[in-house]
Design a protein around this motif. Structure first.
Motif, PDB file in Angstrom:
ATOM      1  N   ILE A  15       0.854  -1.212   0.023  1.00 62.25           N
ATOM      2  CA  ILE A  15      -0.109   0.037   0.142  1.00 62.25           C
ATOM      3  C   ILE A  15       0.832   1.380   0.097  1.00 62.25           C
ATOM      4  CG2 ILE A  15      -1.824   1.473   1.329  1.00 62.25           C
ATOM      5  CD1 ILE A  15      -2.570  -1.338   2.550  1.00 62.25           C
ATOM      6  N   ASP A  16       0.576   1.933  -0.784  1.00 65.53           N
ATOM      7  CA  ASP A  16       1.121   3.583  -1.061  1.00 65.53           C
ATOM      8  C   ASP A  16       0.255   4.373  -0.695  1.00 65.53           C
ATOM      9  OD1 ASP A  16       2.740   5.691  -1.433  1.00 65.53           O
ATOM     10  OD2 ASP A  16       2.813   5.446  -3.549  1.00 65.53           O
ATOM     11  N   GLY A  17       0.170   4.870   0.420  1.00 68.62           N
ATOM     12  CA  GLY A  17      -0.919   5.788   0.953  1.00 68.62           C
ATOM     13  C   GLY A  17      -0.550   7.393   1.149  1.00 68.62           C
ATOM     14  N   GLY A  18      -1.111   8.022   0.096  1.00 70.41           N
ATOM     15  CA  GLY A  18      -0.545   9.578   0.079  1.00 70.41           C
ATOM     16  C   GLY A  18      -1.878  10.563   0.414  1.00 70.41           C
ATOM     17  N   GLY A  19      -1.745  11.856   0.341  1.00 62.61           N
ATOM     18  CA  GLY A  19      -2.645  12.818   0.675  1.00 62.61           C
ATOM     19  C   GLY A  19      -3.586  12.854  -0.333  1.00 62.61           C
ATOM     20  N   SER A  20      -3.431  12.405  -1.746  1.00 70.30           N
ATOM     21  CA  SER A  20      -4.318  12.424  -2.880  1.00 70.30           C
ATOM     22  C   SER A  20      -4.817  11.453  -3.224  1.00 70.30           C
ATOM     23  CB  SER A  20      -3.711  13.540  -3.932  1.00 70.30           C
ATOM     24  OG  SER A  20      -2.642  12.543  -4.420  1.00 70.30           O
ATOM     25  N   LYS A  21      -4.069   9.995  -3.193  1.00 66.17           N
ATOM     26  CA  LYS A  21      -4.619   9.006  -3.606  1.00 66.17           C
ATOM     27  C   LYS A  21      -3.961   7.627  -2.841  1.00 66.17           C
ATOM     28  CE  LYS A  21      -1.084   8.663  -7.358  1.00 66.17           C
ATOM     29  NZ  LYS A  21      -0.493  10.129  -6.848  1.00 66.17           N
ATOM     30  N   CYS A  22      -4.593   6.497  -2.964  1.00 70.24           N
ATOM     31  CA  CYS A  22      -3.967   5.317  -2.349  1.00 70.24           C
ATOM     32  C   CYS A  22      -3.937   4.264  -3.533  1.00 70.24           C
ATOM     33  CB  CYS A  22      -4.916   4.840  -1.385  1.00 70.24           C
ATOM     34  SG  CYS A  22      -4.549   2.969  -0.757  1.00 70.24           S
TER      35      CYS A  22
END
Length: 304
Positions: A15-22
């Protein structure tokens, strides 16, 4: 037709979870990609309910694309690199989440970017996009620099460049500094020339809004504009300082990541540029590497 999996078949979810998308990737133990998913923000600073919903939605997409039952979620060994969990309170919040997975191993999105970029080997990454930060991992030591957020941090980032552009345009329009091509470029970009209207436009601006203007600074600098050139050199100096701090633990290679990386690279010190290599894999693949390593360590210690 949906497939089922047996307990003898370990499945890894990165999982790469950022402030705009996952973004997630579902992989087998032998590195076969089974499915992928993409959903909304997964930064706990945007709210835990939104972050967890985004993770579960992206995971469901990955299972669907793999032709697996949703019940397979309970067998997934998960590595999650999330923005925001470098802050202890948010790390604790996510650690306490009653997730549906077999296990979940948590770290920052920057850490998995480094792992993916170097395929689990020692190295460093330097992010120069909307924000700016860096991380080096060498012989078990992890050094993280920057990433404190805009406007008080993220120096040399796209958001920082955009803010400096606006400041210098306003100073130039008040005839406090020399005329600059930045004024013409900004006014054309926004279809606005009145100073008060410019200020009003940015009253509620986000870091992303400022970052969209960053390429204008480089365009003006490339046309010989002295004000823009000064901004570029100052911004690149910030990025170079992060890089040189990372080099204090001697990473063997450095990956530059982010939309402005290729613009900033020519301004970095030669010792930094000599270590730059392309990233091998995306962050979500790095999260799978992290899940494997953490799962193996947990098995050795008997901790689940």
């Amino acid at each position: 037709m949906r497939r089922t999996v047996t307990e003898q078949q370990p499945l890894y979810l990165g999982i790469d979870g950022g402030g705009s998308k996952c973004r997630v990737v579902l992989m087998t133990a032998d590195n076969q990609v089974l499915g992928e998913g993409l959903s909304g923000p997964a930064n706990p600073l945007r709210g835990m309910s939104l972050a967890t919903a985004s993770i579960l939605d992206a995971t469901a997409q990955a299972l669907d694309s793999a032709g697996l039952e949703r019940s397979a979620m309970s067998q997934l060994l998960v590595g999650a690199g999330l923005a925001g969990v470098n802050l202890p309170e948010y790390f604790q919040l996510f650690s306490a989440w009653q997730h549906p997975f077999a296990s979940m191993h948590l770290t920052s999105d920057l850490h998995i970017a480094c792992i993916g970029a170097h395929q689990g080997q020692d190295g460093a990454v330097l992010i120069c996009g909307t924000g700016s930060c860096g991380l080096a991992a060498v012989k078990g030591q992890v050094l993280e620099v920057g990433g404190h957020g805009f406007p008080y941090g993220d120096n040399g980032s796209g958001a920082w460049f955009g803010l400096q552009l606006l400041k210098q345009v306003l100073r130039s329009k008040d005839q406090l500094i020399e005329p600059t091509l930045l004024t013409e470029l900004l006014q054309a970009e926004l279809a606005c020339s009145d100073t008060l209207h410019l200020v009003s436009h940015f009253m509620q601006a986000s870091p992303t809004d400022y970052a969209r203007l960053a390429p204008l600074v480089f365009t003006a600098a490339e046309h010989g504009d002295a004000v823009a050139r000064q901004i570029v050199e100052q911004g690149a100096g910030h990025i170079n300082a992060i890089a040189e701090r990372l080099l204090t633990i001697n990473p063997p290679a450095l990956c530059l990541i982010g939309g402005l990386a290729y613009k900033v690279e020519p301004y970095l010190a030669s010792a930094v540029r000599q270590l730059v290599v392309p990233a091998s894999q995306p962050p979500e693949h790095g999260a799978v590497w992290f899940a494997r390593q953490a799962s193996a360590k947990a098995a050795e210690t008997g901790i689940t």
